[in-house]
Scaffold this motif. Structure first.
Motif, PDB file in Angstrom:
ATOM      1  N   THR A   3      -2.926   0.784 -13.538  1.00 15.84           N
ATOM      2  CA  THR A   3      -2.181   0.875 -11.974  1.00 15.84           C
ATOM      3  C   THR A   3      -2.956   1.192 -11.107  1.00 15.84           C
ATOM      4  OG1 THR A   3      -1.611   3.375 -12.192  1.00 15.84           O
ATOM      5  CG2 THR A   3      -0.286   1.571 -13.223  1.00 15.84           C
ATOM      6  N   GLN A   4      -4.262   1.698 -11.190  1.00 19.76           N
ATOM      7  CA  GLN A   4      -5.392   2.298 -10.026  1.00 19.76           C
ATOM      8  C   GLN A   4      -6.277   3.017 -10.786  1.00 19.76           C
ATOM      9  OE1 GLN A   4      -3.611   4.470  -6.933  1.00 19.76           O
ATOM     10  NE2 GLN A   4      -5.542   3.920  -5.561  1.00 19.76           N
ATOM     11  N   GLY A   5      -7.354   2.942 -10.175  1.00 22.70           N
ATOM     12  CA  GLY A   5      -8.462   3.620 -10.710  1.00 22.70           C
ATOM     13  C   GLY A   5      -9.719   2.691 -11.083  1.00 22.70           C
ATOM     14  N   VAL A   6     -10.473   3.602 -11.845  1.00 24.23           N
ATOM     15  CA  VAL A   6     -11.962   3.056 -12.157  1.00 24.23           C
ATOM     16  C   VAL A   6     -12.142   3.168 -13.429  1.00 24.23           C
ATOM     17  CG1 VAL A   6     -14.413   3.139 -11.710  1.00 24.23           C
ATOM     18  CG2 VAL A   6     -13.001   3.787  -9.915  1.00 24.23           C
ATOM     19  N   LEU A   7     -12.506   1.852 -14.185  1.00 29.29           N
ATOM     20  CA  LEU A   7     -13.020   1.751 -15.663  1.00 29.29           C
ATOM     21  C   LEU A   7     -14.435   1.624 -15.726  1.00 29.29           C
ATOM     22  CD1 LEU A   7     -12.556   1.444 -18.590  1.00 29.29           C
ATOM     23  CD2 LEU A   7     -12.181  -0.955 -18.232  1.00 29.29           C
ATOM     24  N   LEU A   8     -15.136   2.800 -15.873  1.00 31.27           N
ATOM     25  CA  LEU A   8     -16.678   2.551 -15.638  1.00 31.27           C
ATOM     26  C   LEU A   8     -17.018   2.975 -17.008  1.00 31.27           C
ATOM     27  CD1 LEU A   8     -19.130   3.174 -13.960  1.00 31.27           C
ATOM     28  CD2 LEU A   8     -18.631   5.539 -14.070  1.00 31.27           C
ATOM     29  N   ALA A   9     -17.888   1.804 -17.454  1.00 35.16           N
ATOM     30  CA  ALA A   9     -18.590   1.620 -18.836  1.00 35.16           C
ATOM     31  C   ALA A   9     -20.052   2.177 -18.581  1.00 35.16           C
ATOM     32  CB  ALA A   9     -18.507   0.109 -19.490  1.00 35.16           C
ATOM     33  N   LEU A  21      -1.820  -5.248 -15.834  1.00 33.13           N
ATOM     34  CA  LEU A  21      -2.269  -5.063 -14.373  1.00 33.13           C
ATOM     35  C   LEU A  21      -0.872  -4.658 -13.754  1.00 33.13           C
ATOM     36  CD1 LEU A  21      -5.117  -7.369 -13.350  1.00 33.13           C
ATOM     37  CD2 LEU A  21      -5.172  -5.239 -14.398  1.00 33.13           C
ATOM     38  N   SER A  22      -0.639  -3.429 -13.105  1.00 30.94           N
ATOM     39  CA  SER A  22       0.559  -3.319 -12.287  1.00 30.94           C
ATOM     40  C   SER A  22       0.477  -2.802 -11.071  1.00 30.94           C
ATOM     41  CB  SER A  22       1.399  -2.201 -13.472  1.00 30.94           C
ATOM     42  OG  SER A  22       2.268  -1.905 -12.767  1.00 30.94           O
ATOM     43  N   GLY A  23       1.164  -3.381 -10.074  1.00 34.11           N
ATOM     44  CA  GLY A  23       0.956  -2.812  -9.024  1.00 34.11           C
ATOM     45  C   GLY A  23      -0.035  -3.540  -7.931  1.00 34.11           C
ATOM     46  N   ASN A  24       0.028  -3.131  -6.505  1.00 36.97           N
ATOM     47  CA  ASN A  24      -0.880  -3.421  -5.660  1.00 36.97           C
ATOM     48  C   ASN A  24      -2.455  -2.828  -5.607  1.00 36.97           C
ATOM     49  OD1 ASN A  24      -0.415  -5.843  -4.082  1.00 36.97           O
ATOM     50  ND2 ASN A  24       1.199  -4.903  -3.076  1.00 36.97           N
ATOM     51  N   ALA A  25      -2.173  -1.712  -6.115  1.00 35.03           N
ATOM     52  CA  ALA A  25      -3.584  -0.849  -6.185  1.00 35.03           C
ATOM     53  C   ALA A  25      -4.465  -1.455  -6.549  1.00 35.03           C
ATOM     54  CB  ALA A  25      -3.376   0.488  -6.510  1.00 35.03           C
ATOM     55  N   PRO A  26      -5.876  -1.471  -6.487  1.00 36.55           N
ATOM     56  CA  PRO A  26      -6.805  -2.209  -7.024  1.00 36.55           C
ATOM     57  C   PRO A  26      -7.483  -1.349  -8.135  1.00 36.55           C
ATOM     58  CG  PRO A  26      -7.749  -1.011  -4.991  1.00 36.55           C
ATOM     59  CD  PRO A  26      -6.348  -1.060  -5.028  1.00 36.55           C
ATOM     60  N   GLY A  72     -12.919  -7.194  -1.964  1.00 34.27           N
ATOM     61  CA  GLY A  72     -14.270  -6.481  -1.404  1.00 34.27           C
ATOM     62  C   GLY A  72     -14.031  -5.237  -0.476  1.00 34.27           C
ATOM     63  N   THR A  73     -12.740  -5.013  -0.322  1.00 37.13           N
ATOM     64  CA  THR A  73     -12.354  -3.695   0.082  1.00 37.13           C
ATOM     65  C   THR A  73     -13.195  -2.516  -0.274  1.00 37.13           C
ATOM     66  OG1 THR A  73     -10.169  -4.515   0.871  1.00 37.13           O
ATOM     67  CG2 THR A  73     -10.661  -2.152   1.112  1.00 37.13           C
ATOM     68  N   PRO A  74     -14.156  -1.662   0.380  1.00 37.08           N
ATOM     69  CA  PRO A  74     -14.567  -0.579  -0.369  1.00 37.08           C
ATOM     70  C   PRO A  74     -13.641   0.329  -0.851  1.00 37.08           C
ATOM     71  CG  PRO A  74     -15.338  -1.066   1.962  1.00 37.08           C
ATOM     72  CD  PRO A  74     -14.359  -1.798   1.650  1.00 37.08           C
ATOM     73  N   GLU A  75     -14.138   0.642  -2.182  1.00 39.00           N
ATOM     74  CA  GLU A  75     -13.319   1.754  -2.846  1.00 39.00           C
ATOM     75  C   GLU A  75     -14.229   2.697  -3.271  1.00 39.00           C
ATOM     76  OE1 GLU A  75      -9.909   1.173  -3.532  1.00 39.00           O
ATOM     77  OE2 GLU A  75      -9.927  -0.820  -2.725  1.00 39.00           O
ATOM     78  N   ILE A  76     -13.758   3.959  -2.766  1.00 38.60           N
ATOM     79  CA  ILE A  76     -14.540   5.309  -2.771  1.00 38.60           C
ATOM     80  C   ILE A  76     -13.851   6.122  -4.090  1.00 38.60           C
ATOM     81  CG2 ILE A  76     -15.197   7.482  -1.779  1.00 38.60           C
ATOM     82  CD1 ILE A  76     -15.101   5.859   0.761  1.00 38.60           C
ATOM     83  N   ALA A  77     -14.619   6.458  -4.879  1.00 41.97           N
ATOM     84  CA  ALA A  77     -14.283   7.087  -6.140  1.00 41.97           C
ATOM     85  C   ALA A  77     -15.009   8.301  -6.328  1.00 41.97           C
ATOM     86  CB  ALA A  77     -14.262   6.352  -7.361  1.00 41.97           C
ATOM     87  N   SER A  78     -14.282   9.427  -6.923  1.00 41.91           N
ATOM     88  CA  SER A  78     -14.926  10.791  -7.195  1.00 41.91           C
ATOM     89  C   SER A  78     -15.939  10.747  -8.422  1.00 41.91           C
ATOM     90  CB  SER A  78     -14.236  12.113  -6.979  1.00 41.91           C
ATOM     91  OG  SER A  78     -13.703  11.842  -5.596  1.00 41.91           O
ATOM     92  N   THR A  79     -17.040  11.270  -8.716  1.00 41.71           N
ATOM     93  CA  THR A  79     -17.705  11.228  -9.804  1.00 41.71           C
ATOM     94  C   THR A  79     -17.346  12.892 -10.307  1.00 41.71           C
ATOM     95  OG1 THR A  79     -19.790  12.307  -9.164  1.00 41.71           O
ATOM     96  CG2 THR A  79     -19.488   9.784  -8.848  1.00 41.71           C
TER      97      THR A  79
END
Length: 326
Positions: A3-9, A21-26, A72-79
């Motif tokens: 629904t939203q978030g980062v899949l970091l491999a 994939l569900s919803g508008n959130a990237p 391409g909208t910048p997506e900021i995620a916390s580590t």
């Protein structure tokens, strides 16, 4: 379900399940390469918005009554270390399956590649490629003459469309109506050994829209308009031998211009090609100091100080240090 978030491999990651994939959130895909071997189903409200920051391959189908977008909208995620990472979506999403989602496709960042024997968009209603985005129809491993359903119009808003030909099998690709919207757009037609031909249902150009048709990236020397490399627009019409708003870049050279960059002309039997080589492709006239004709196409290869007004259909200026002054 995403629904939203980062899949970091952290290492190459195969996913063999069906993904929703569900919803508008990237949904952000990042890190090492990801291979999704199951289907990707879009459900719920909104579009399937994906920010791809690596190389992700989907071998299954992308399905659902939704539009699909590379953003391409910048997506900021916390580590986990309390820092932040900004994802810009400049990766490559490779689709090798028959994708049946039924609304539009938008590429605003990165690259969407349709490849393999089956990689295609068979039901999308429209394709839009914005500045910063690239659509690649990759036939290097296997030809597919229907990568994008021919009923879907294609709009280039400063984006790029690349068609990669096969080494041994000729390719004939039929595509929908092309609109060259505002911005500097590119069509790259690549002959990699066998003939390549793409035909658009029509071409229209909006104010501020410019298109460069190029052979950049190909492995052969086939020039635009030759039997080996043809880009055709059904119903295209020249204005005094020039296809307005369109330029070419290929291996074409002639006496006054060895740069490979030219204004474009259109020949119904062979498509877009460089103007100025003679015959059906026309010839340039040296830019006069005054006078001229509104139906003549001129070339300037040295700096020129005009002594009066000059009427012209088109003018090609060749050389970085060439200036036209009054």
């Amino acid at each position: 379900t995403f629904t939203q978030g980062v899949l970091l491999a952290s290492a190459p990651l195969p996913i063999n399940n069906t993904i929703v994939l569900s919803g508008n959130a990237p949904e952000v895909l990042a890190g090492s390469n990801i291979t999704i071997n199951g289907n990707v189903n879009m459900s719920g409200a909104g579009a399937g918005n994906v920010s791809v920051n690596n190389t992700t391959t989907i071998t299954g189908q992308v399905t659902g009554p939704h539009s699909f977008a590379l953003i391409g909208t910048p997506e900021i995620a916390s580590t986990t270390a309390g820092l932040t990472t900004t994802y810009l979506g400049n990766g490559n999403l490779i689709l090798t399956g028959i994708n049946t989602y039924t609304i539009g496709t938008t590429i605003s960042a990165g690259t969407l590649t349709l490849s393999g024997a089956n990689g295609s968009l068979t039901a999308t209603t429209a394709v839009t490629v914005n500045a910063g985005g690239t659509l690649v129809l990759d036939n290097t491993a296997a030809n597919n003459n229907a990568r994008v359903v021919a009923a879907a119009p294609i709009t280039l808003n400063g984006g790029s469309l690349t068609i990669k030909g096969n080494a041994t099998a000729a390719l004939t690709q039929s595509l929908g109506a092309l609109t060259v919207a505002a911005g500097n757009s590119i069509i790259a037609s690549q002959n990699n050994g066998a003939n390549v031909s793409m035909t658009f249902a029509s071409i229209a150009r909006s104010a501020g829209g410019l298109l460069n048709v190029t052979t950049s990236g190909q492995s052969s020397a086939a020039t635009l308009g030759s039997a080996g490399n043809q880009v055709l627009f059904t119903g295209a019409a020249n204005a005094n031998s020039i296809l307005k708003g369109v330029t070419t870049t290929d291996a074409t050279t002639f006496g006054a211009n060895a740069t490979g960059f030219n204004l474009a002309t259109y020949v119904a039997a062979s498509g877009v090609q460089a103007f100025g080589t003679g015959g059906a492709a026309g010839t340039y006239t040296t830019l006069p100091l005054t006078g001229g004709s509104a139906t003549t196409n001129y070339i300037a290869t040295t700096s020129t100080a005009l002594t009066g007004a000059v009427a012209a259909n088109a003018v090609l200026i060749v050389g970085d240090a060439v200036n036209i002054s009054t």
